[in-house]
Each structure stands twice: as structure tokens, then as C-alpha cells.
Write a protein that holds these residues in place. Structure first.
Motif, mmCIF file in Angstrom:
data_model
loop_
_atom_site.group_PDB
_atom_site.id
_atom_site.type_symbol
_atom_site.label_atom_id
_atom_site.label_comp_id
_atom_site.label_asym_id
_atom_site.label_seq_id
_atom_site.Cartn_x
_atom_site.Cartn_y
_atom_site.Cartn_z
ATOM 1 N N ASN A 183 -7.666 -18.887 72.130
ATOM 2 C CA ASN A 183 -7.272 -19.877 71.132
ATOM 3 C C ASN A 183 -5.968 -20.583 71.475
ATOM 4 O O ASN A 183 -5.658 -21.618 70.884
ATOM 5 C CB ASN A 183 -7.129 -19.230 69.749
ATOM 6 N N VAL A 238 -4.356 -24.070 63.523
ATOM 7 C CA VAL A 238 -3.798 -22.903 62.848
ATOM 8 C C VAL A 238 -2.864 -23.428 61.759
ATOM 9 O O VAL A 238 -2.522 -24.615 61.764
ATOM 10 C CB VAL A 238 -3.057 -21.972 63.841
ATOM 11 N N TRP A 267 -1.988 -24.838 71.334
ATOM 12 C CA TRP A 267 -3.060 -24.307 70.515
ATOM 13 C C TRP A 267 -4.332 -25.089 70.746
ATOM 14 O O TRP A 267 -4.339 -26.307 70.732
ATOM 15 C CB TRP A 267 -2.644 -24.313 69.042
ATOM 16 N N LYS A 268 -5.431 -24.379 70.988
ATOM 17 C CA LYS A 268 -6.732 -24.998 71.230
ATOM 18 C C LYS A 268 -7.514 -25.182 69.933
ATOM 19 O O LYS A 268 -8.486 -25.928 69.891
ATOM 20 C CB LYS A 268 -7.548 -24.143 72.192
ATOM 21 N N VAL A 269 -7.098 -24.486 68.902
ATOM 22 C CA VAL A 269 -7.722 -24.573 67.581
ATOM 23 C C VAL A 269 -6.624 -24.821 66.556
ATOM 24 O O VAL A 269 -5.462 -24.515 66.785
ATOM 25 C CB VAL A 269 -8.483 -23.269 67.223
ATOM 26 N N ALA A 323 -4.873 -28.454 66.533
ATOM 27 C CA ALA A 323 -5.464 -28.230 67.850
ATOM 28 C C ALA A 323 -4.878 -29.243 68.830
ATOM 29 O O ALA A 323 -4.788 -30.428 68.535
ATOM 30 C CB ALA A 323 -6.974 -28.377 67.782
#
Length: 89
Positions: free
Chosen positions: A32, A50, A46-48, A55
Motif C-alpha cells: 500500500n 488513507v 501512498w498507493k491507496v 493515493a
């Protein structure tokens, strides 16, 4: 800096990056989040989404603060102390 162009751009695009962050020492992909650890900072992309980042956002964290939050040092060792007073002339 690893295979993350966004972190590389954030890292080296900062004026005085060497003094501010130090040299990069390691990187890891945790699924993530992609992380680059430097001598004085941690970069996270960050890939997602939060609660604290969208992202694709690149965040810079202070490694010392992360260590304090993880309880790596005794509380007394992390408390600020007053600066010494200058001697009267």
C-alpha cells in the motif's frame, strides 16, 4: 532512491536536500505504500487513499518522531531541555 520517481523528485527537488534529509539508506515496497528511508527523514508514497494522504501523495516524516511514537527511546530522553543561558559580561 529506488524505483519511485515521485519520491526521487520530492527528495532531490528540495533545496538543500542533503543537509535536510541526509543520504538515502534503504527503500521498501509494502504493497500500500512505497517507503524510502534517509538519514534524517522517511519518504512515503501512498498507493491507496488513507486518512492522512490521497493515493499518489508523497509524505515526508521525521524518523526521530517515528521512533518516539514507537517507544524506541525512554520518555525522559525525548523531552526538550532549555537552551543554556549566555554568561553575563
Amino acid at each position: 532512491l529506488g524505483p519511485d520517481e515521485a519520491i526521487e523528485q520530492a527528495f532531490t527537488g528540495t533545496f538543500g536536500w542533503l543537509n535536510k534529509y541526509g543520504l538515502p539508506v534503504s527503500w521498501a515496497d509494502y504493497g500500500n505504500v512505497f517507503v524510502v528511508r534517509a538519514q534524517r527523514a522517511v519518504f512515503q508514497q501512498w498507493k491507496v487513499a488513507v486518512p492522512w494522504a490521497a493515493a499518489g501523495d508523497v509524505l515526508v516524516a521525521n524518523g526521530g518522531d517515528l521512533g518516539k511514537e514507537a517507544g524506541l527511546w525512554p520518555l525522559a530522553a525525548t523531552a526538550p531541555i532549555p537552551a543554556p543561558r549566555a554568561a553575563a559580561d
